[in-house]
Design a protein around this motif. Structure first.
Motif, PDB file in Angstrom:
ATOM      1  N   SER A 376       0.830  -1.208   0.000  1.00 48.18           N
ATOM      2  CA  SER A 376       0.000   0.000   0.000  1.00 48.18           C
ATOM      3  C   SER A 376       0.870   1.266   0.000  1.00 48.18           C
ATOM      4  N   GLN A 377       2.028   1.202   0.679  1.00 46.28           N
ATOM      5  CA  GLN A 377       2.927   2.365   0.679  1.00 46.28           C
ATOM      6  C   GLN A 377       3.503   2.605  -0.714  1.00 46.28           C
ATOM      7  N   PHE A 379       2.248   1.688  -3.571  1.00 48.27           N
ATOM      8  CA  PHE A 379       1.200   2.150  -4.480  1.00 48.27           C
ATOM      9  C   PHE A 379       0.900   3.627  -4.261  1.00 48.27           C
ATOM     10  N   TYR A 380       0.855   4.003  -3.005  1.00 45.23           N
ATOM     11  CA  TYR A 380       0.571   5.406  -2.689  1.00 45.23           C
ATOM     12  C   TYR A 380       1.620   6.333  -3.303  1.00 45.23           C
ATOM     13  N   LEU A 381       2.886   5.987  -3.094  1.00 45.96           N
ATOM     14  CA  LEU A 381       3.953   6.851  -3.610  1.00 45.96           C
ATOM     15  C   LEU A 381       3.997   6.823  -5.136  1.00 45.96           C
ATOM     16  N   MET A 382       3.763   5.645  -5.709  1.00 43.79           N
ATOM     17  CA  MET A 382       3.781   5.545  -7.175  1.00 43.79           C
ATOM     18  C   MET A 382       2.614   6.303  -7.797  1.00 43.79           C
ATOM     19  N   LEU A 386       6.170   8.632  -8.428  1.00 46.21           N
ATOM     20  CA  LEU A 386       7.488   8.067  -8.133  1.00 46.21           C
ATOM     21  C   LEU A 386       7.586   6.667  -8.744  1.00 46.21           C
ATOM     22  N   LYS A 388       8.964   2.781  -8.925  1.00 50.54           N
ATOM     23  CA  LYS A 388       9.050   1.827  -7.818  1.00 50.54           C
ATOM     24  C   LYS A 388      10.354   2.018  -7.031  1.00 50.54           C
ATOM     25  N   GLU A 390      12.202   4.727  -6.838  1.00 55.73           N
ATOM     26  CA  GLU A 390      12.154   5.991  -6.088  1.00 55.73           C
ATOM     27  C   GLU A 390      11.283   5.850  -4.840  1.00 55.73           C
ATOM     28  N   SER A 394      12.507   6.350  -1.106  1.00 58.35           N
ATOM     29  CA  SER A 394      11.872   7.329  -0.212  1.00 58.35           C
ATOM     30  C   SER A 394      11.517   6.709   1.130  1.00 58.35           C
ATOM     31  N   ILE A 395      10.987   5.486   1.067  1.00 57.05           N
ATOM     32  CA  ILE A 395      10.580   4.818   2.310  1.00 57.05           C
ATOM     33  C   ILE A 395      11.814   4.529   3.172  1.00 57.05           C
ATOM     34  N   GLY A 398      13.117   7.722   4.553  1.00 55.01           N
ATOM     35  CA  GLY A 398      12.217   8.156   5.627  1.00 55.01           C
ATOM     36  C   GLY A 398      12.493   7.397   6.911  1.00 55.01           C
ATOM     37  N   PHE A 399      12.757   6.108   6.767  1.00 59.05           N
ATOM     38  CA  PHE A 399      13.061   5.249   7.923  1.00 59.05           C
ATOM     39  C   PHE A 399      14.369   5.693   8.592  1.00 59.05           C
ATOM     40  N   ASN A 401      15.834   8.615   8.257  1.00 61.89           N
ATOM     41  CA  ASN A 401      15.930  10.062   8.443  1.00 61.89           C
ATOM     42  C   ASN A 401      16.120  10.548   9.887  1.00 61.89           C
TER      43      ASN A 401
END
Lengths: 424, 245
Positions: A376-377, A379-382, A386, A388, A390, A394-395, A398-399, A401
């Motif tokens: 789901s994450q 799909f949301y970003l794509m 973005l 796949k 990217e 990003s995830i 983010g983790f 960061n």
């Protein structure tokens, strides 16, 4: 003069290293005693398999070549103090003049031994004893290079002092030794970066770092470790925090074949505090066996451990932690959090937290999570454009960061870039 | 602009058939409301149009300006100018709303946008939506309330400037004031950019604030009735039961 030592560590070689460095008698004795301990101590039975390390096939001392020095100086960093270690000896140190005038010392460890013998002898080996573990003993016998930092009373060093270590020679062991002392009320941030380029054979890095934060002092020690993926990185890092002092380790491990490193803080007196934050990435064939150790030895001491790990392509991350609160340490507070992110089903994350609390009036919390990238994450970003790759990147960023954002800007950018390369 | 013909889809894992032949044409400057009871396939239609891997298309077609949407990945659909406002926006810890806006904006322009101009625009839209500037430094949807998440979706919509907007129950989780705020921004964007909008909703309530040109009623994976705005009013009075056999 020959450049490298013969392979294997012997009593003669230890004597030779000491003689070449023109060391006082006590250091030679210290090295020889450590060599005895190293020879007698078996490999640790926990952690990961170390039997592949052929101690007889390693080279223990190499003098840096002048050529390398020039190429480094061309790219030397322009801010802060910079020390660069090629092979075994620190060959470049730049320290801002005003810091030197304040009495700040930032030297290679061997030149500090020559120039500041009293303060050196008083502190050397007091935090990590030579018999602490096999690799600390090895380092104590064969050490070469590393940094010596002394910050005088109530002196604050604003920009980070930086050191850069690099392994260039095949089968070259690197055993740098770093000692940082912040006197009462002093403040300093020390940063080290480690890389090794395209080493075709396995190599060993066994450093020892000792930190002493005296009353009210503050020390941050930041590491970005990106050794090439055939290096055994077996490092002992430990700090003593005295009354109201604060020590913070920020430890990022991306490279090496196997890292076994557990930065430690001894909170020795009332009001001391410590923080150990780490970020580890393990890809194919890598094992980051890292962690943190905090010992609450006095009342009203506080600590925080944050460990974040990312595993990919069968890579393995292990968190090994010790949190100990002695009897009588009333009002102690500690918070431990371990988060693991697994990027696929082949990868592994282990957590071994050891918590021993012998006092009732304390607040100790521990949390651990393991997560995966969810469909789901992605799909949301794509759905926002973005790709796949990217989205994954990003995830992951983010983790990571919460750790990365604490680094100075250029280091943060570099680390993000390295992570992106690993994830591609 | 969007032409859907006899679109059929099922869940990828369980092979459960959900969309059983959807026909729908949407042009720029049109707002289509799709209404229907729970489980009628509204959300599946939205996700299938965006390319969610949980659903697989088993028949029919969906074309966007002549291009076959069903053959391309969600990010490519986004780059064509399609935007899905999620019913349940997903949490992405550590990625801030502000930086994500910039990253996603940059995926569709070759030269990166002027940051000063960009943040000025973000600020303006955020103000329209009553989003505090500090919220832009907040992790994407993490720990946000339902209303905050929905407002963040509309902020992304306005910044990304899509040509086709699919809003999946954008009204759920919004109190009446937040609903008005969100509707006002959607209306502003529609007026200034005249995109095509597909507004999927369970309740007629949002249609008091956004006037659709067409209303479609979905049931059991099909559109069973289409009409003008009056259809929604009739539906509100009579309930779904009179439309569903």
């Amino acid at each position: 003069m020959e450049l490298g030592s013969p392979k294997g560590l012997t009593k003669q070689l230890v004597e030779d290293i000491s003689r070449r460095k023109n060391e006082p008698e006590w250091m030679l004795k210290y090295r020889l005693e450590a060599f005895e301990v190293f020879s007698k101590t078996p490999l640790p039975k926990w952690g990961d398999d170390l039997s592949e390390i052929d101690f007889k096939d390693l080279c223990y001392y190499v003098k840096p070549k002048d050529k390398i020095k020039t190429s480094w100086e061309a790219e030397k960093d322009s801010f802060g103090g910079t020390g660069a270690q090629f092979e075994s000896e620190v060959i470049y140190h730049s320290l801002q003049k005003e810091l030197a005038e304040k009495g700040v010392i930032f030297e290679s460890t061997e030149s500090a031994l020559q120039k500041y013998p009293e303060i050196f002898k008083k502190h050397f080996g007091t935090v990590v004893p030579l018999n602490d573990n096999k690799f600390a003993a090895l380092n104590s016998a064969a050490w070469s290079g590393g940094s010596f930092v002394y910050i005088p009373k109530n002196t604050k060093v604003d920009l980070p002092l930086q050191a850069y270590f690099r392994i260039n020679t095949q089968k070259m062991g690197q055993f740098e030794r770093t000692l940082i002392i912040a006197d009462e009320g002093a403040q300093v941030h020390y940063m080290e970066g480690c890389t090794a380029y395209s080493c075709p054979t396995e190599s060993l890095h066994a450093a020892v770092v000792e930190i002493i934060a005296k009353k009210g002092a503050k020390i941050q020690y930041t590491t970005i470790q990106n050794w090439s993926k055939n290096i055994y990185n077996l490092v002992t890092k430990r700090a003593h925090a005295h009354k109201d002092a604060h020590v913070s380790w920020l430890d990022c491990n991306l490279g090496s074949k196997l890292t076994m490193k557990y930065p430690a803080i001894f909170l020795k007196e009332t009001g001391a505090s410590g923080e150990i934050q780490s970020l580890a990435f393990a890809g194919k064939g890598q094992h980051q066996d890292a962690g943190a150790k905090i010992f609450h030895m006095a009342p009203k001491t506080t600590s925080k451990i944050v460990s974040k790990s990312i595993s990919k392509d069968g890579g393995k991350n292990t968190y090994r932690g010790v949190l100990k609160v002695d009897k009588g340490c009333k009002g102690t507070k500690s918070h431990v959090s371990c988060n693991a992110l697994l990027l696929d089903n082949k990868s592994i994350s282990n957590t071994y937290p050891l918590i021993r609390v012998e006092e009732d009036e304390v607040s100790v919390a521990h949390e651990a999570t393991v997560s995966r990238i969810e469909e789901s994450q992605l799909f949301y970003l794509m759905s926002r454009g973005l790709s796949k790759e990217e989205a994954v990147s990003s995830i992951v960023n983010g983790f990571a960061n919460p750790i990365i954002k604490q680094l100075p800007m250029d280091y943060a950018l570099e680390l993000n870039r390295l992570l992106e390369l690993e994830i591609e | 602009m969007l032409k859907i013909s006899n679109l059929q889809a099922r869940t990828t894992k369980e092979k459960q058939s959900i969309l059983k032949g959807i026909d729908l044409s949407v042009k720029s400057g049109e707002i289509h409301a799709i209404m229907g009871p729970n489980g009628s396939g509204k959300s599946t239609l939205c996700k299938t149009l965006m390319g969610h891997p949980r659903y697989e298309v088993t028949g029919g077609s969906a074309k966007f300006n002549g291009e076959d949407l069903l053959k391309i990945s969600p990010d490519k659909r986004a780059k064509l100018g399609i935007f899905l406002g999620f019913q349940n926006p997903v949490e992405v810890p550590g990625v801030t709303l502000g930086s994500f806006l910039r990253i996603s904006k940059n995926t569709r322009t070759k030269e990166s946008t002027n940051p000063v101009k960009f943040f000025k625009e973000v600020e303006t839209v955020a103000k329209n939506l009553k989003i505090k500037p500090s919220f832009l430094d907040h992790s994407l949807n993490e720990g946000s309330s339902g209303g905050e998440k929905k407002r963040a979706e509309i902020l992304q919509m306005s910044i990304l400037k899509p040509k086709l907007i699919i809003l999946d129950e954008i009204d759920s989780g919004l109190d009446i004031d937040a609903l008005k705020t969100v509707a006002k921004e959607i209306n502003r964007f529609f007026k200034e950019n005249s995109p095509a909008i597909i507004l999927v909703t369970h309740y007629q309530r949002i249609l008091n604030h956004i006037s659709p040109h067409f209303v479609h009623i979905m049931s059991e994976g099909r559109i069973i009735k289409s009409g003008g705005v009056k259809l929604a009013e009739k539906l509100e009075k009579e309930g779904y039961k009179n439309f569903i056999k």
